[in-house]
Write a protein that holds these residues in place. Sequence first.
Motif, PDB file in Angstrom:
ATOM      1  N   VAL A  38       0.812  -1.213   0.000  1.00 23.13           N
ATOM      2  CA  VAL A  38       0.000   0.000   0.000  1.00 23.13           C
ATOM      3  C   VAL A  38       0.848   1.268   0.000  1.00 23.13           C
ATOM      4  O   VAL A  38       0.354   2.349  -0.292  1.00 23.13           O
ATOM      5  CB  VAL A  38      -0.988   0.039   1.196  1.00 23.13           C
ATOM      6  CG1 VAL A  38      -2.037  -1.061   1.055  1.00 23.13           C
ATOM      7  CG2 VAL A  38      -0.270  -0.048   2.520  1.00 23.13           C
ATOM      8  N   SER A  39       2.148   1.138   0.328  1.00 20.83           N
ATOM      9  CA  SER A  39       3.009   2.321   0.341  1.00 20.83           C
ATOM     10  C   SER A  39       4.474   1.898   0.349  1.00 20.83           C
ATOM     11  O   SER A  39       4.814   0.824   0.839  1.00 20.83           O
ATOM     12  CB  SER A  39       2.713   3.176   1.575  1.00 20.83           C
ATOM     13  OG  SER A  39       3.427   4.382   1.532  1.00 20.83           O
ATOM     14  N   ALA A  40       5.317   2.775  -0.207  1.00 19.65           N
ATOM     15  CA  ALA A  40       6.760   2.539  -0.213  1.00 19.65           C
ATOM     16  C   ALA A  40       7.461   3.875  -0.001  1.00 19.65           C
ATOM     17  O   ALA A  40       7.107   4.873  -0.634  1.00 19.65           O
ATOM     18  CB  ALA A  40       7.201   1.914  -1.528  1.00 19.65           C
ATOM     19  N   CYS A  46       7.710   9.255  -1.168  1.00 22.67           N
ATOM     20  CA  CYS A  46       6.708   8.277  -0.738  1.00 22.67           C
ATOM     21  C   CYS A  46       5.756   7.987  -1.892  1.00 22.67           C
ATOM     22  O   CYS A  46       5.225   8.907  -2.519  1.00 22.67           O
ATOM     23  CB  CYS A  46       5.927   8.809   0.454  1.00 22.67           C
ATOM     24  SG  CYS A  46       4.639   7.674   1.024  1.00 22.67           S
ATOM     25  N   ASP A  47       5.566   6.706  -2.163  1.00 23.58           N
ATOM     26  CA  ASP A  47       4.550   6.256  -3.108  1.00 23.58           C
ATOM     27  C   ASP A  47       3.474   5.554  -2.298  1.00 23.58           C
ATOM     28  O   ASP A  47       3.789   4.769  -1.396  1.00 23.58           O
ATOM     29  CB  ASP A  47       5.142   5.258  -4.117  1.00 23.58           C
ATOM     30  CG  ASP A  47       6.223   5.876  -4.975  1.00 23.58           C
ATOM     31  OD1 ASP A  47       5.868   6.686  -5.843  1.00 23.58           O
ATOM     32  OD2 ASP A  47       7.404   5.531  -4.785  1.00 23.58           O
ATOM     33  N   SER A  48       2.214   5.840  -2.601  1.00 28.60           N
ATOM     34  CA  SER A  48       1.134   5.258  -1.813  1.00 28.60           C
ATOM     35  C   SER A  48      -0.115   5.099  -2.664  1.00 28.60           C
ATOM     36  O   SER A  48      -0.315   5.839  -3.632  1.00 28.60           O
ATOM     37  CB  SER A  48       0.830   6.168  -0.614  1.00 28.60           C
ATOM     38  OG  SER A  48      -0.150   5.594   0.205  1.00 28.60           O
ATOM     39  N   ALA A  54      13.983   1.618  -2.713  1.00 31.31           N
ATOM     40  CA  ALA A  54      12.995   1.367  -1.664  1.00 31.31           C
ATOM     41  C   ALA A  54      13.688   1.156  -0.326  1.00 31.31           C
ATOM     42  O   ALA A  54      14.705   0.463  -0.230  1.00 31.31           O
ATOM     43  CB  ALA A  54      12.137   0.164  -2.018  1.00 31.31           C
ATOM     44  N   TYR A  55      13.118   1.733   0.696  1.00 34.93           N
ATOM     45  CA  TYR A  55      13.715   1.743   2.031  1.00 34.93           C
ATOM     46  C   TYR A  55      12.772   1.117   3.057  1.00 34.93           C
ATOM     47  O   TYR A  55      13.167   0.328   3.877  1.00 34.93           O
ATOM     48  CB  TYR A  55      14.027   3.197   2.365  1.00 34.93           C
ATOM     49  CG  TYR A  55      14.822   3.454   3.599  1.00 34.93           C
ATOM     50  CD1 TYR A  55      16.089   2.932   3.754  1.00 34.93           C
ATOM     51  CD2 TYR A  55      14.313   4.252   4.611  1.00 34.93           C
ATOM     52  CE1 TYR A  55      16.824   3.187   4.893  1.00 34.93           C
ATOM     53  CE2 TYR A  55      15.044   4.518   5.744  1.00 34.93           C
ATOM     54  CZ  TYR A  55      16.300   3.991   5.887  1.00 34.93           C
ATOM     55  OH  TYR A  55      17.031   4.237   7.013  1.00 34.93           O
ATOM     56  N   ILE A  56      11.489   1.488   2.960  1.00 34.50           N
ATOM     57  CA  ILE A  56      10.474   0.915   3.848  1.00 34.50           C
ATOM     58  C   ILE A  56       9.250   0.573   3.006  1.00 34.50           C
ATOM     59  O   ILE A  56       8.769   1.403   2.231  1.00 34.50           O
ATOM     60  CB  ILE A  56      10.088   1.893   4.976  1.00 34.50           C
ATOM     61  CG1 ILE A  56      11.324   2.289   5.793  1.00 34.50           C
ATOM     62  CG2 ILE A  56       9.034   1.266   5.892  1.00 34.50           C
ATOM     63  CD1 ILE A  56      11.049   3.355   6.831  1.00 34.50           C
ATOM     64  N   LEU A  57       8.749  -0.651   3.165  1.00 34.27           N
ATOM     65  CA  LEU A  57       7.570  -1.121   2.434  1.00 34.27           C
ATOM     66  C   LEU A  57       6.440  -1.390   3.424  1.00 34.27           C
ATOM     67  O   LEU A  57       6.665  -2.011   4.465  1.00 34.27           O
ATOM     68  CB  LEU A  57       7.896  -2.401   1.660  1.00 34.27           C
ATOM     69  CG  LEU A  57       9.072  -2.321   0.686  1.00 34.27           C
ATOM     70  CD1 LEU A  57       9.404  -3.706   0.145  1.00 34.27           C
ATOM     71  CD2 LEU A  57       8.769  -1.352  -0.442  1.00 34.27           C
ATOM     72  N   PHE A  58       5.248  -0.936   3.088  1.00 33.51           N
ATOM     73  CA  PHE A  58       4.077  -1.126   3.943  1.00 33.51           C
ATOM     74  C   PHE A  58       3.072  -2.010   3.216  1.00 33.51           C
ATOM     75  O   PHE A  58       2.663  -1.705   2.096  1.00 33.51           O
ATOM     76  CB  PHE A  58       3.411   0.224   4.257  1.00 33.51           C
ATOM     77  CG  PHE A  58       4.277   1.163   5.044  1.00 33.51           C
ATOM     78  CD1 PHE A  58       4.198   1.219   6.422  1.00 33.51           C
ATOM     79  CD2 PHE A  58       5.176   1.992   4.391  1.00 33.51           C
ATOM     80  CE1 PHE A  58       4.996   2.093   7.139  1.00 33.51           C
ATOM     81  CE2 PHE A  58       5.985   2.865   5.101  1.00 33.51           C
ATOM     82  CZ  PHE A  58       5.901   2.911   6.483  1.00 33.51           C
TER      83      PHE A  58
END
Length: 142
Positions: free
Chosen positions: A77-79, A93-95, A133-137
């Motif tokens: 849902v977000s990166a 941020c991509d979401s 990419a650093y954090i993936l949700f």
Amino acid sequence: MLEKYLLEVELEYSCECGGKSSGQTLTFASLPKTFIIHLKRFCYTPSFNLQKIYDPVQIQRDLVVSSKMGGGCFSLVSAISHSGSIEEGHYICDSIDPEDCPLEPTDHWLTFNDLTVLKTSGWDVCKKRQELAYILFYRRHI
């Protein structure tokens, strides 16, 4: 990477019965509503200098994760991505579009880059952010 992390690892072991090896398997006790994966993009060199890691990571749109309480399906849902170096950088941020209906997703995503907001898609995010990419949700399907 998650599958590899959860694979059984053979351990050296010495038992009174004569056994010389044993195995260890990692598992989650339960699964959360939101699964957050932090990719370590920084490391120390042998000379103790901090450096950024640009190794590409295949970002999955969907994950199936098991736990002791059963399995769960998650969707990206977000990166959050980091461009730049150790000395200076920038976060993007991509979401998913907050107006996109979770029951009938249309793959409308937004890229937030300071004051600029651009339309994109989840497919583009997975393809273009492999090295940044650093954090993936991930959100769990209920």
